[in-house]
Design a protein around this motif. Structure first.
Motif, PDB file in Angstrom:
ATOM      1  N   GLU A   1     -20.953   7.316  57.134  1.00 39.84           N
ATOM      2  CA  GLU A   1     -22.365   7.641  57.321  1.00 39.84           C
ATOM      3  C   GLU A   1     -23.187   6.362  57.439  1.00 39.84           C
ATOM      4  OE1 GLU A   1     -23.923  10.217  54.369  1.00 39.84           O
ATOM      5  OE2 GLU A   1     -22.466  11.821  54.734  1.00 39.84           O
ATOM      6  N   ALA A   2     -24.206   6.426  58.290  1.00 43.14           N
ATOM      7  CA  ALA A   2     -25.176   5.344  58.490  1.00 43.14           C
ATOM      8  C   ALA A   2     -24.606   4.158  59.258  1.00 43.14           C
ATOM      9  CB  ALA A   2     -25.765   4.869  57.164  1.00 43.14           C
ATOM     10  N   VAL A   3     -23.382   4.275  59.761  1.00 45.85           N
ATOM     11  CA  VAL A   3     -22.818   3.216  60.585  1.00 45.85           C
ATOM     12  C   VAL A   3     -23.208   3.448  62.045  1.00 45.85           C
ATOM     13  CG1 VAL A   3     -20.636   2.355  61.542  1.00 45.85           C
ATOM     14  CG2 VAL A   3     -20.903   2.588  59.077  1.00 45.85           C
ATOM     15  N   ASN A   4     -23.622   2.382  62.723  1.00 42.62           N
ATOM     16  CA  ASN A   4     -23.936   2.452  64.149  1.00 42.62           C
ATOM     17  C   ASN A   4     -22.617   2.480  64.924  1.00 42.62           C
ATOM     18  OD1 ASN A   4     -24.570   1.875  66.863  1.00 42.62           O
ATOM     19  ND2 ASN A   4     -26.409   0.734  66.276  1.00 42.62           N
ATOM     20  N   VAL A   5     -22.183   3.690  65.264  1.00 42.58           N
ATOM     21  CA  VAL A   5     -20.853   3.875  65.843  1.00 42.58           C
ATOM     22  C   VAL A   5     -20.698   3.100  67.141  1.00 42.58           C
ATOM     23  CG1 VAL A   5     -19.273   5.568  66.863  1.00 42.58           C
ATOM     24  CG2 VAL A   5     -20.498   6.107  64.756  1.00 42.58           C
ATOM     25  N   ALA A   6     -21.675   3.207  68.037  1.00 38.42           N
ATOM     26  CA  ALA A   6     -21.567   2.541  69.343  1.00 38.42           C
ATOM     27  C   ALA A   6     -21.471   1.029  69.170  1.00 38.42           C
ATOM     28  CB  ALA A   6     -22.761   2.903  70.220  1.00 38.42           C
ATOM     29  N   GLU A   7     -22.245   0.483  68.237  1.00 40.22           N
ATOM     30  CA  GLU A   7     -22.227  -0.966  68.048  1.00 40.22           C
ATOM     31  C   GLU A   7     -20.907  -1.433  67.453  1.00 40.22           C
ATOM     32  OE1 GLU A   7     -24.553  -3.842  65.044  1.00 40.22           O
ATOM     33  OE2 GLU A   7     -25.793  -3.133  66.733  1.00 40.22           O
ATOM     34  N   VAL A   8     -20.418  -0.749  66.425  1.00 41.42           N
ATOM     35  CA  VAL A   8     -19.162  -1.166  65.807  1.00 41.42           C
ATOM     36  C   VAL A   8     -18.006  -1.045  66.794  1.00 41.42           C
ATOM     37  CG1 VAL A   8     -17.501  -0.677  63.969  1.00 41.42           C
ATOM     38  CG2 VAL A   8     -19.943  -0.670  63.461  1.00 41.42           C
ATOM     39  N   GLU A   9     -17.997   0.016  67.585  1.00 41.93           N
ATOM     40  CA  GLU A   9     -16.935   0.157  68.585  1.00 41.93           C
ATOM     41  C   GLU A   9     -17.045  -0.916  69.659  1.00 41.93           C
ATOM     42  OE1 GLU A   9     -15.707   4.881  68.343  1.00 41.93           O
ATOM     43  OE2 GLU A   9     -17.084   4.226  69.935  1.00 41.93           O
TER      44      GLU A   9
ATOM     45  N   PRO B   1     -19.802   0.311  49.086  1.00 43.39           N
ATOM     46  CA  PRO B   1     -21.233  -0.007  49.134  1.00 43.39           C
ATOM     47  C   PRO B   1     -21.779   0.099  50.550  1.00 43.39           C
ATOM     48  CG  PRO B   1     -20.034  -1.637  47.820  1.00 43.39           C
ATOM     49  CD  PRO B   1     -19.006  -0.779  48.505  1.00 43.39           C
ATOM     50  N   ASP B   2     -23.037   0.535  50.664  1.00 43.81           N
ATOM     51  CA  ASP B   2     -23.637   0.717  51.977  1.00 43.81           C
ATOM     52  C   ASP B   2     -23.602  -0.548  52.815  1.00 43.81           C
ATOM     53  OD1 ASP B   2     -24.163   3.343  51.415  1.00 43.81           O
ATOM     54  OD2 ASP B   2     -26.279   3.038  50.911  1.00 43.81           O
ATOM     55  N   ASP B   3     -23.810  -1.706  52.182  1.00 42.34           N
ATOM     56  CA  ASP B   3     -23.864  -2.949  52.956  1.00 42.34           C
ATOM     57  C   ASP B   3     -22.489  -3.426  53.392  1.00 42.34           C
ATOM     58  OD1 ASP B   3     -22.849  -3.799  50.529  1.00 42.34           O
ATOM     59  OD2 ASP B   3     -24.302  -5.416  50.241  1.00 42.34           O
ATOM     60  N   GLN B   4     -21.428  -2.717  52.983  1.00 40.30           N
ATOM     61  CA  GLN B   4     -20.070  -3.062  53.395  1.00 40.30           C
ATOM     62  C   GLN B   4     -19.496  -2.070  54.398  1.00 40.30           C
ATOM     63  OE1 GLN B   4     -18.146  -5.899  52.227  1.00 40.30           O
ATOM     64  NE2 GLN B   4     -20.280  -6.420  51.797  1.00 40.30           N
ATOM     65  N   LYS B   5     -20.213  -0.991  54.659  1.00 36.55           N
ATOM     66  CA  LYS B   5     -19.622   0.076  55.470  1.00 36.55           C
ATOM     67  C   LYS B   5     -19.305  -0.369  56.893  1.00 36.55           C
ATOM     68  CE  LYS B   5     -21.405   4.071  52.951  1.00 36.55           C
ATOM     69  NZ  LYS B   5     -22.315   5.246  52.967  1.00 36.55           N
ATOM     70  N   SER B   6     -20.248  -1.057  57.530  1.00 33.92           N
ATOM     71  CA  SER B   6     -20.027  -1.435  58.931  1.00 33.92           C
ATOM     72  C   SER B   6     -18.884  -2.412  59.080  1.00 33.92           C
ATOM     73  CB  SER B   6     -21.318  -2.021  59.522  1.00 33.92           C
ATOM     74  OG  SER B   6     -22.291  -1.025  59.679  1.00 33.92           O
ATOM     75  N   VAL B   7     -18.860  -3.442  58.232  1.00 39.80           N
ATOM     76  CA  VAL B   7     -17.835  -4.463  58.391  1.00 39.80           C
ATOM     77  C   VAL B   7     -16.458  -3.929  58.012  1.00 39.80           C
ATOM     78  CG1 VAL B   7     -18.048  -5.545  56.101  1.00 39.80           C
ATOM     79  CG2 VAL B   7     -17.383  -6.916  58.080  1.00 39.80           C
ATOM     80  N   GLU B   8     -16.387  -3.066  56.999  1.00 36.86           N
ATOM     81  CA  GLU B   8     -15.089  -2.507  56.628  1.00 36.86           C
ATOM     82  C   GLU B   8     -14.606  -1.502  57.679  1.00 36.86           C
ATOM     83  OE1 GLU B   8     -13.104  -3.571  54.474  1.00 36.86           O
ATOM     84  OE2 GLU B   8     -14.389  -4.816  53.205  1.00 36.86           O
ATOM     85  N   ALA B   9     -15.531  -0.762  58.265  1.00 43.78           N
ATOM     86  CA  ALA B   9     -15.151   0.138  59.350  1.00 43.78           C
ATOM     87  C   ALA B   9     -14.653  -0.649  60.556  1.00 43.78           C
ATOM     88  CB  ALA B   9     -16.341   1.013  59.732  1.00 43.78           C
ATOM     89  N   LEU B  10     -15.319  -1.774  60.850  1.00 46.62           N
ATOM     90  CA  LEU B  10     -14.865  -2.631  61.941  1.00 46.62           C
ATOM     91  C   LEU B  10     -13.458  -3.144  61.663  1.00 46.62           C
ATOM     92  CD1 LEU B  10     -15.336  -4.339  64.526  1.00 46.62           C
ATOM     93  CD2 LEU B  10     -16.309  -6.093  63.029  1.00 46.62           C
ATOM     94  N   GLY B  11     -13.217  -3.605  60.452  1.00 49.01           N
ATOM     95  CA  GLY B  11     -11.885  -4.090  60.107  1.00 49.01           C
ATOM     96  C   GLY B  11     -10.822  -3.024  60.292  1.00 49.01           C
ATOM     97  N   TRP B  12     -11.155  -1.787  59.917  1.00 49.63           N
ATOM     98  CA  TRP B  12     -10.200  -0.683  60.094  1.00 49.63           C
ATOM     99  C   TRP B  12      -9.891  -0.501  61.577  1.00 49.63           C
ATOM    100  CZ3 TRP B  12      -9.531   3.265  55.882  1.00 49.63           C
ATOM    101  CH2 TRP B  12      -8.568   4.221  56.207  1.00 49.63           C
ATOM    102  N   LEU B  13     -10.928  -0.505  62.415  1.00 46.80           N
ATOM    103  CA  LEU B  13     -10.684  -0.363  63.852  1.00 46.80           C
ATOM    104  C   LEU B  13      -9.826  -1.502  64.392  1.00 46.80           C
ATOM    105  CD1 LEU B  13     -14.069   0.845  65.431  1.00 46.80           C
ATOM    106  CD2 LEU B  13     -12.099   2.202  64.699  1.00 46.80           C
TER     107      LEU B  13
END
Length: 460
Positions: free
Chosen positions: A134-142, A99-111
């Motif tokens: 897609e649609a994840v703020n790469v700089a912010e999550v990193e 789901p779109d609303d889970q992409k950022s947090v799940e990507a963060l967890g992967w990192l």
């Protein structure tokens, strides 16, 4: 090095995220060979399951990761990190099911799952890399991942290599990386600069106490972060038993947390005038250690009766908070591994906090949910103020009885902030057992929630 997203999309394998109730529908669109393979491997879409699917020539065609059920997901966080740990080396690109609303947090967890503490021994973090969804703020999550990993590494480093001078150096390195200004007051200069309680707590150690003062940004609201930097806590003359001293390298977890949060703020260029204050000390035992029944006079002028030298964190924070309050910033936030009572109240996974500001609470708890960074509000309960008033001095650093210990500690700290909005976080800073994206050891708490809430907090 902080973990980053993969950059080579040309070799990425498609990764399908599949919930249990969506498996049949997904399978119906797959080749018969893939359906047979998935059934043979027992893949059900359960949380933490992961599987690669071969093509006809034996090469890997795609991968699937289980996303479980809503009820199962509610009992944890960073679910894809658990699956990532089971995937072979390679670069993966999520193509469906998340789901779109889970992409950022799940990507963060992967990192976060790709980082390990390897200062003293080589470690083997997961080899599976992720392309930013897609649609994840790469700089912010990193930046969030880097700040969290900094916090973890600082906490995990033992006091032999993370004393007050080393914590100062970590702050100096952070300041240099972001063009921040830094000033450090050390040893007897603390007395000359009217920071007496920081000096008193740290004077017994071989490594001198100090106050680290970092500033960044020249526009926007003013924010001051204050972090407890007790690099090791023996308990002082009220010596801790051995079992209670075992984790005391983490007693600078508040300092580690605010430095990690500062990195997140500076790396993303938030429009804020940031100040970070870290009283860095060791609570040691020697002939000049402060004593039970001593009465100290703080920077603010309030007197404090010492009824337990193991309640030292609130003393060093008190002087730093008084200093912070003199500038009347738009928000002061303190973070500290302060009381065992907070752990008894909410356990190691929740970050209890104290605030009387409804706007702060609303913003923080919304961001905490979005960032998978759980917090829990506890009260500044005014009727307990009498418990921290010993009669012989203005304040008691360790009220008898033990009732409401985290609340009385928060009330003690609040006495040193008169003119500024104030919130206090009594964090644990330690992951007692490994979990997805959180190995056993030091961990950041409430920092991502605060980062997510800052814009609203500072403009309310």
């Amino acid at each position: 090095m902080p973990p980053r997203f993969a950059s080579d999309a040309s070799s990425a394998l498609p990764l399908h995220v599949i919930a249990e109730d969506g498996l049949d529908a997904w399978l119906s669109d797959q080749p018969e060979a893939a359906q047979t393979w998935i059934a043979a491997q027992g893949f059900t879409g359960g949380l933490g399951q992961a599987l690669t699917i071969p093509a006809a020539d034996g090469s890997v065609m795609m991968a699937v990761a289980g996303f479980g059920t809503a009820a199962a997901r509610a009992r944890g966080r960073f679910h894809l990190a658990a699956a990532a740990a089971k995937l072979p080396k390679g670069i993966y690109q999520i193509v469906s099911g998340l789901p779109d609303d889970q992409k950022s947090v799940e990507a963060l967890g992967w990192l976060l799952s790709r980082h390990s503490f390897d200062r003293y021994k080589s470690q083997s973090p997961i080899a599976a890399e992720l392309l930013a969804p897609e649609a994840v703020n790469v700089a912010e999550v990193e930046a969030l991942a880097a700040g969290e990993c900094m916090t973890r590494d600082l906490i995990n480093t033992p006091a032999s290599d993370m004393g007050p001078p080393d914590l100062e150096q970590a702050a100096r390195d952070l300041a240099k990386a972001h063009g921040a200004q830094i000033n450090v007051i050390t040893g007897d200069d603390l007395l000359k600069q009217n920071l007496p309680m920081i000096h008193t707590v740290g004077r017994a150690a071989d490594r001198a106490p100090r106050l680290i003062d970092m500033r960044w940004g020249d526009s926007g609201p003013t924010l001051t972060l204050v972090g407890k930097g007790v690099c090791f806590d023996t308990g002082g003359l009220n010596l801790k038993p051995g079992a209670s001293m075992g984790l005391m390298k983490k007693d600078m977890g508040g300092a580690a947390a605010v430095l990690g949060l500062a990195h997140m703020i500076m790396a993303t260029g938030k429009q804020v005038q940031l100040r970070v204050l870290v009283p860095a000390v060791e609570n040691a035992v020697s002939g000049n250690a402060f004593r039970p029944q001593d009465i100290l006079t703080s920077r603010k002028g309030l007197t404090v009766e010492i009824n337990n030298t193991d309640a030292e964190g609130r003393l060093v924070l008190a002087d730093a908070l008084a200093l912070a309050d003199e500038e009347k910033p738009d928000q002061i936030i303190s973070m500290a591994t302060l009381t065992g009572a907070a752990r008894v109240a909410v356990g190691p996974d929740l970050a209890p906090y104290f605030s009387d500001d409804a706007g702060f609470v609303t913003a923080l708890e919304s961001a905490a949910a979005a960032q998978a960074d759980p917090v829990w509000r506890l009260p500044f309960h005014d009727p307990y103020e009498a418990m921290i008033e010993p009669g012989i001095a203005d304040l008691d650093n360790a009220p008898k009885g033990g009732f409401a210990g985290c609340i009385t500690a928060a009330l003690f700290l609040r006495r040193f902030v008169s003119d500024s909005p104030y919130a206090h976080f009594d964090i644990y800073g330690w992951q007692p057992a490994a979990a997805p994206a959180r190995p056993k050891g030091g961990v950041g708490q409430a920092t991502r929630a605060l980062f997510g809430a800052l814009d609203e907090i500072l403009t309310r």
